[in-house]
Write an enzyme that holds these catalytic residues in place. Structure first.
Site, short mmCIF file in Angstrom:
data_model
loop_
_atom_site.label_atom_id
_atom_site.label_comp_id
_atom_site.label_asym_id
_atom_site.label_seq_id
_atom_site.Cartn_x
_atom_site.Cartn_y
_atom_site.Cartn_z
N ASP A 7 20.50 41.67 70.35
CA ASP A 7 21.58 41.42 71.30
C ASP A 7 21.36 40.06 71.98
OD1 ASP A 7 23.78 42.23 72.89
OD2 ASP A 7 22.45 42.99 74.46
N HIS A 60 28.73 41.30 82.37
CA HIS A 60 27.51 42.12 82.32
C HIS A 60 27.23 42.72 83.70
CE1 HIS A 60 26.04 39.69 78.68
NE2 HIS A 60 26.28 40.93 78.27
N GLY A 61 26.81 43.97 83.73
CA GLY A 61 26.34 44.58 84.97
C GLY A 61 27.41 45.35 85.70
N HIS A 70 31.49 43.27 75.26
CA HIS A 70 30.20 43.33 75.97
C HIS A 70 30.46 43.78 77.41
CE1 HIS A 70 27.13 41.31 73.34
NE2 HIS A 70 28.22 41.20 72.61
N GLY A 71 29.38 44.06 78.12
CA GLY A 71 29.52 44.40 79.55
C GLY A 71 30.20 45.74 79.75
N SER A 123 29.28 48.49 80.95
CA SER A 123 29.02 49.25 82.19
C SER A 123 30.03 48.83 83.25
CB SER A 123 27.62 48.95 82.73
OG SER A 123 26.65 49.35 81.79
N ASN A 125 29.35 47.38 74.09
CA ASN A 125 27.94 47.26 74.48
C ASN A 125 27.68 47.81 75.87
OD1 ASN A 125 28.10 45.56 72.21
ND2 ASN A 125 26.50 44.24 73.00
N VAL A 126 26.65 48.64 75.99
CA VAL A 126 26.33 49.24 77.29
C VAL A 126 24.83 49.12 77.54
CG1 VAL A 126 26.50 51.32 78.71
CG2 VAL A 126 28.17 50.95 76.90
N THR A 136 23.51 48.35 81.50
CA THR A 136 23.18 48.61 82.92
C THR A 136 23.24 50.09 83.31
OG1 THR A 136 24.18 46.47 83.38
CG2 THR A 136 23.72 47.86 85.27
P1 13P Z 1 26.29 46.01 80.63
O1 13P Z 1 24.90 45.80 81.13
O2 13P Z 1 27.33 45.56 81.60
O3 13P Z 1 26.53 47.40 80.18
O4 13P Z 1 26.45 45.06 79.35
C1 13P Z 1 25.60 45.23 78.26
C2 13P Z 1 25.85 44.25 77.20
O5 13P Z 1 26.91 43.69 77.07
C3 13P Z 1 24.73 43.96 76.29
O6 13P Z 1 25.05 42.95 75.38
#
Ligand code: 13P
Length: 294
Positions: free
Chosen positions: A79, A185-186, A216-217, A219, A238-239, A241
């Site tokens: 990743d 992200h996060g 992505h991101g 969460s 993608n998850v 956090t």
């Molecule tokens: P989150 O941490 O927001 O879930 O994103 C994870 C991610 O996109 C990893 O590539």
């Protein structure tokens, strides 16, 4: 197991596969347990730093052991790979998906670097008669996989442009494209991630079925938005956090409730259950339950 076939089936049937990050053996175990209980295919991912912590060859060996034990299609993904050397190491260790994140470069350099990775991977595929997914990234994805208490600010120039997306796909030869459409992200405690679904539809219209679109991101994005994004063409979500928070909060609670406990598997078992619960909830939203092809 061909990772491209797994994503193709998701694209054709309009569900998404979750990419879940792990940095310890029990987080991986929790993700695999969720996949087993729901009979889902899964992508298990490490960032460069997560891979450094687990050990890149050790991560690959653990995933292979889980594939054999469960017969599940588990795709091991690097990743946000940023460095050509790390990518070579991941492939040598047995990773079958590579996300190359060239989004910190200007457009021309992102195209050049991503294409270099694609060419290298196509050579590996030919030489070893294997299939490796390559994901590129276009747009600037803000945040980090943590609890952010500032307000999420995404600038218009951060977002993926539909016209550029098609050009990027054609010039790089990638299999999958990570897009920026309001995601970050996060988790943001002072604001909410709001997806620009109109832009996503325009991107999908421009690139068609020639690439797998990636969000992505994952969460902190409202469930309904994730469902709509899948309807509009997202195939991989993608998850990270939310898994990290479940893990940390469970360990904190165990240590607080049982201060005399010293047995690691007793302290960590509830954390495994907490991570598994989050992964199962995500899999339900993604619609990948029952889609495991052995
Ligand atoms: P989150 O941490 O927001 O879930 O994103 C994870 C991610 O996109 C990893 O590539």
């Amino acid at each position: 197991m061909d990772p491209k076939e797994i994503l193709k089936k998701a694209q054709d049937e309009k569900y998404a596969i979750g990419s879940f990050n792990f940095s310890t053996a029990e987080i991986l175990k929790a993700i695999v347990a969720a996949a087993k209980e729901t009979n889902s295919p899964a992508i298990v991912s490490t960032s460069q730093k997560e891979a450094d912590f687990v050990g890149i060859r050790e991560a690959a060996a653990l995933v292979e052991a889980w594939r054999q034990a469960t017969k599940l299609p588990l795709i091991l993904n690097l990743d946000h790979g940023k460095d050509q050397e790390e990518i070579r190491k991941a492939i040598a260790a047995g990773y079958n998906a590579i996300h190359f994140d060239g989004s910190s470069f200007d457009y021309k350099e992102n195209v050049r670097q991503t294409n270099k990775v694609v060419k290298y991977i196509r050579e590996v595929e030919k030489t070893f008669d294997c299939s490796i997914l390559v994901e590129g990234e276009l747009g600037y994805l803000r945040g980090s996989s943590a609890i952010n208490d500032h307000v999420l600010e995404i600038k218009p120039e951060d977002l993926t442009s539909p016209e550029q997306a098609l050009d990027f796909v054609e010039k790089t030869g990638i299999d999958s494209l990570a897009v920026v459409i309001g995601n970050a992200h996060g988790i943001f405690t002072k604001s909410e991630e709001k997806l620009d679904l109109e832009r996503l539809s325009q991107i999908k219209e421009a690139v068609g079925d020639r690439v797998f679109l990636v969000l992505h991101g994952g969460s902190g994005i409202p469930e309904n938005d994730v469902r709509k994004a899948i309807e509009s063409g997202i195939v991989k979500v993608n998850v990270n956090t939310e898994l990290r928070i479940a893990y940390k909060e469970s360990i904190e609670k165990e240590l607080k409730d049982k201060p005399k406990e010293t047995t690691p598997y007793k302290i960590l078992s509830p954390a495994l259950d907490a991570v598994k619960k989050v992964v199962k909830e995500k899999m339900e939203v993604l619609g990948c339950g029952g889609k495991s092809i052995n």
